[in-house]
Design a protein around this motif. Sequence first.
Motif, PDB file in Angstrom:
ATOM      1  N   MET A 177       0.841  -1.192   0.000  1.00 52.44           N
ATOM      2  CA  MET A 177       0.000   0.000   0.000  1.00 52.44           C
ATOM      3  C   MET A 177       0.871   1.236   0.000  1.00 52.44           C
ATOM      4  O   MET A 177       1.799   1.377   0.777  1.00 52.44           O
ATOM      5  CB  MET A 177      -0.896  -0.002   1.249  1.00 52.44           C
ATOM      6  N   ALA A 178       0.542   2.173  -0.905  1.00 50.89           N
ATOM      7  CA  ALA A 178       1.206   3.467  -0.888  1.00 50.89           C
ATOM      8  C   ALA A 178       0.537   4.348   0.159  1.00 50.89           C
ATOM      9  O   ALA A 178      -0.669   4.288   0.367  1.00 50.89           O
ATOM     10  CB  ALA A 178       1.106   4.113  -2.264  1.00 50.89           C
ATOM     11  N   GLY A 179       1.333   5.163   0.850  1.00 49.94           N
ATOM     12  CA  GLY A 179       0.785   6.030   1.874  1.00 49.94           C
ATOM     13  C   GLY A 179      -0.145   7.081   1.295  1.00 49.94           C
ATOM     14  O   GLY A 179      -0.256   7.255   0.080  1.00 49.94           O
ATOM     15  N   LEU A 180      -0.818   7.793   2.188  1.00 54.05           N
ATOM     16  CA  LEU A 180      -1.748   8.819   1.755  1.00 54.05           C
ATOM     17  C   LEU A 180      -1.045   9.921   0.964  1.00 54.05           C
ATOM     18  O   LEU A 180      -0.023  10.445   1.402  1.00 54.05           O
ATOM     19  CB  LEU A 180      -2.450   9.420   2.967  1.00 54.05           C
ATOM     20  N   VAL A 181      -1.616  10.260  -0.168  1.00 58.72           N
ATOM     21  CA  VAL A 181      -1.100  11.326  -1.022  1.00 58.72           C
ATOM     22  C   VAL A 181      -2.198  12.371  -1.179  1.00 58.72           C
ATOM     23  O   VAL A 181      -3.340  12.031  -1.525  1.00 58.72           O
ATOM     24  CB  VAL A 181      -0.684  10.786  -2.405  1.00 58.72           C
ATOM     25  N   GLU A 182      -1.885  13.633  -0.953  1.00 61.55           N
ATOM     26  CA  GLU A 182      -2.866  14.695  -1.100  1.00 61.55           C
ATOM     27  C   GLU A 182      -2.976  15.056  -2.579  1.00 61.55           C
ATOM     28  O   GLU A 182      -2.046  15.598  -3.164  1.00 61.55           O
ATOM     29  CB  GLU A 182      -2.485  15.914  -0.269  1.00 61.55           C
ATOM     30  N   VAL A 183      -4.128  14.740  -3.190  1.00 60.79           N
ATOM     31  CA  VAL A 183      -4.290  14.979  -4.617  1.00 60.79           C
ATOM     32  C   VAL A 183      -4.813  16.388  -4.898  1.00 60.79           C
ATOM     33  O   VAL A 183      -4.634  16.913  -6.001  1.00 60.79           O
ATOM     34  CB  VAL A 183      -5.215  13.930  -5.261  1.00 60.79           C
ATOM     35  N   THR A 184      -5.464  16.978  -3.942  1.00 64.84           N
ATOM     36  CA  THR A 184      -5.857  18.379  -3.966  1.00 64.84           C
ATOM     37  C   THR A 184      -6.134  18.755  -2.521  1.00 64.84           C
ATOM     38  O   THR A 184      -6.221  17.882  -1.660  1.00 64.84           O
ATOM     39  CB  THR A 184      -7.095  18.615  -4.865  1.00 64.84           C
ATOM     40  N   ARG A 185      -6.241  20.042  -2.244  1.00 66.56           N
ATOM     41  CA  ARG A 185      -6.329  20.472  -0.851  1.00 66.56           C
ATOM     42  C   ARG A 185      -7.465  19.755  -0.113  1.00 66.56           C
ATOM     43  O   ARG A 185      -8.627  19.832  -0.494  1.00 66.56           O
ATOM     44  CB  ARG A 185      -6.540  21.984  -0.758  1.00 66.56           C
ATOM     45  N   GLY A 186      -7.086  19.031   0.937  1.00 64.14           N
ATOM     46  CA  GLY A 186      -8.055  18.372   1.789  1.00 64.14           C
ATOM     47  C   GLY A 186      -8.557  17.033   1.313  1.00 64.14           C
ATOM     48  O   GLY A 186      -9.410  16.421   1.977  1.00 64.14           O
ATOM     49  N   VAL A 187      -8.046  16.517   0.199  1.00 63.86           N
ATOM     50  CA  VAL A 187      -8.457  15.210  -0.309  1.00 63.86           C
ATOM     51  C   VAL A 187      -7.207  14.350  -0.520  1.00 63.86           C
ATOM     52  O   VAL A 187      -6.296  14.736  -1.263  1.00 63.86           O
ATOM     53  CB  VAL A 187      -9.251  15.316  -1.624  1.00 63.86           C
ATOM     54  N   PHE A 188      -7.185  13.212   0.146  1.00 62.75           N
ATOM     55  CA  PHE A 188      -6.035  12.310   0.111  1.00 62.75           C
ATOM     56  C   PHE A 188      -6.463  10.962  -0.474  1.00 62.75           C
ATOM     57  O   PHE A 188      -7.606  10.534  -0.317  1.00 62.75           O
ATOM     58  CB  PHE A 188      -5.497  12.062   1.523  1.00 62.75           C
ATOM     59  N   VAL A 189      -5.514  10.288  -1.107  1.00 65.52           N
ATOM     60  CA  VAL A 189      -5.770   8.964  -1.682  1.00 65.52           C
ATOM     61  C   VAL A 189      -4.636   8.021  -1.302  1.00 65.52           C
ATOM     62  O   VAL A 189      -3.458   8.396  -1.353  1.00 65.52           O
ATOM     63  CB  VAL A 189      -5.898   9.035  -3.216  1.00 65.52           C
ATOM     64  N   ALA A 190      -5.000   6.807  -0.902  1.00 64.45           N
ATOM     65  CA  ALA A 190      -4.038   5.722  -0.719  1.00 64.45           C
ATOM     66  C   ALA A 190      -4.334   4.656  -1.769  1.00 64.45           C
ATOM     67  O   ALA A 190      -5.509   4.378  -2.067  1.00 64.45           O
ATOM     68  CB  ALA A 190      -4.153   5.126   0.676  1.00 64.45           C
ATOM     69  N   THR A 191      -3.309   4.065  -2.346  1.00 64.86           N
ATOM     70  CA  THR A 191      -3.480   3.055  -3.389  1.00 64.86           C
ATOM     71  C   THR A 191      -2.953   1.715  -2.893  1.00 64.86           C
ATOM     72  O   THR A 191      -1.865   1.639  -2.318  1.00 64.86           O
ATOM     73  CB  THR A 191      -2.738   3.464  -4.674  1.00 64.86           C
ATOM     74  N   HIS A 192      -3.741   0.668  -3.115  1.00 68.85           N
ATOM     75  CA  HIS A 192      -3.429  -0.664  -2.617  1.00 68.85           C
ATOM     76  C   HIS A 192      -3.027  -1.589  -3.760  1.00 68.85           C
ATOM     77  O   HIS A 192      -3.416  -1.374  -4.914  1.00 68.85           O
ATOM     78  CB  HIS A 192      -4.644  -1.241  -1.879  1.00 68.85           C
ATOM     79  N   ASP A 193      -2.278  -2.633  -3.414  1.00 69.78           N
ATOM     80  CA  ASP A 193      -1.818  -3.568  -4.436  1.00 69.78           C
ATOM     81  C   ASP A 193      -2.970  -4.337  -5.060  1.00 69.78           C
ATOM     82  O   ASP A 193      -2.953  -4.608  -6.269  1.00 69.78           O
ATOM     83  CB  ASP A 193      -0.810  -4.548  -3.834  1.00 69.78           C
ATOM     84  N   PHE A 194      -3.968  -4.722  -4.277  1.00 71.59           N
ATOM     85  CA  PHE A 194      -5.065  -5.525  -4.787  1.00 71.59           C
ATOM     86  C   PHE A 194      -5.878  -4.717  -5.799  1.00 71.59           C
ATOM     87  O   PHE A 194      -6.545  -3.738  -5.454  1.00 71.59           O
ATOM     88  CB  PHE A 194      -5.971  -5.997  -3.640  1.00 71.59           C
ATOM     89  N   CYS A 195      -5.795  -5.110  -7.061  1.00 73.99           N
ATOM     90  CA  CYS A 195      -6.575  -4.486  -8.137  1.00 73.99           C
ATOM     91  C   CYS A 195      -6.409  -2.965  -8.186  1.00 73.99           C
ATOM     92  O   CYS A 195      -7.320  -2.245  -8.616  1.00 73.99           O
ATOM     93  CB  CYS A 195      -8.058  -4.832  -7.991  1.00 73.99           C
ATOM     94  N   THR A 196      -5.237  -2.465  -7.764  1.00 73.57           N
ATOM     95  CA  THR A 196      -4.991  -1.018  -7.751  1.00 73.57           C
ATOM     96  C   THR A 196      -6.177  -0.286  -7.114  1.00 73.57           C
ATOM     97  O   THR A 196      -6.691   0.700  -7.638  1.00 73.57           O
ATOM     98  CB  THR A 196      -4.705  -0.477  -9.171  1.00 73.57           C
TER      99      THR A 196
END
Length: 260
Positions: free
Chosen positions: A1-20
Amino acid sequence: MAGLVEVTRGVFVATHDFCTSTTTVVAADDGTCLLVDPGISPAELDTLAADLARHGLRVAAGFATHPHWDHVLWARALGDAPRFATAAAVVATAADRERGLALADEFAPGTDHDLYGRLTPLPDGAECVPWSGPRVDVVEHRAHAPGHAALHVVDAHVLITGDMCSDIEIPLLDLDAADPLGDYHHALDLFGAVADVQQVIPGHGHVGDGAELRRRLTADRHYLDEISAGRGDDDPRLTQAWLVRDHRAQRAKISITRTG
């Protein structure tokens, strides 16, 4: 799992290995957050809880975009906030609980059965998630699964689409629905009508900008037209055996429906 990434102010996304797979976090100014489709393995859920704590965030509410097993997971480390879903999704999750848990045990061993699918239906007539943070509109439809919903984070101009608008997966229809193609076209139309989307976050795949959302909507509509005509084998997203299998099943079912 990739750690939380802020894609825009106040919204974060984490990406997992299972089926992306993606987990989305919508942060409020008071340090609370809305947690959407957290996943996937128990270890990743615990890591997610630790990442939220490092960002000074506490889960005030959760949201499951639809009733499939990989979108209704939870961990005790995330707390006991209400976990919302559409009423139809709550019913479908309960009805499919045994099969969903079997899949979770296969692909995410150690899943907490007690917390699995413990969802709260949105209040009748609710147009947005009932929490105290930024306004998040609910765009309910019938594509892919009963009670599926996209979330529009209004001020951030973000559309969280659940298992749709992916750059790596073809449209996956709910073949048990009365009108799988019509349901999917309707949902795409709803997404296209959301104003000023600057980021799209699919349940599986990669974050894209507004132009990428429009490209994906066009690609998905083209795919639907292709399988309606008994074609679609050349879609560039057909890169994995399971996607090819599901594509062929969809094409066959639509063909039978058209000629039946």
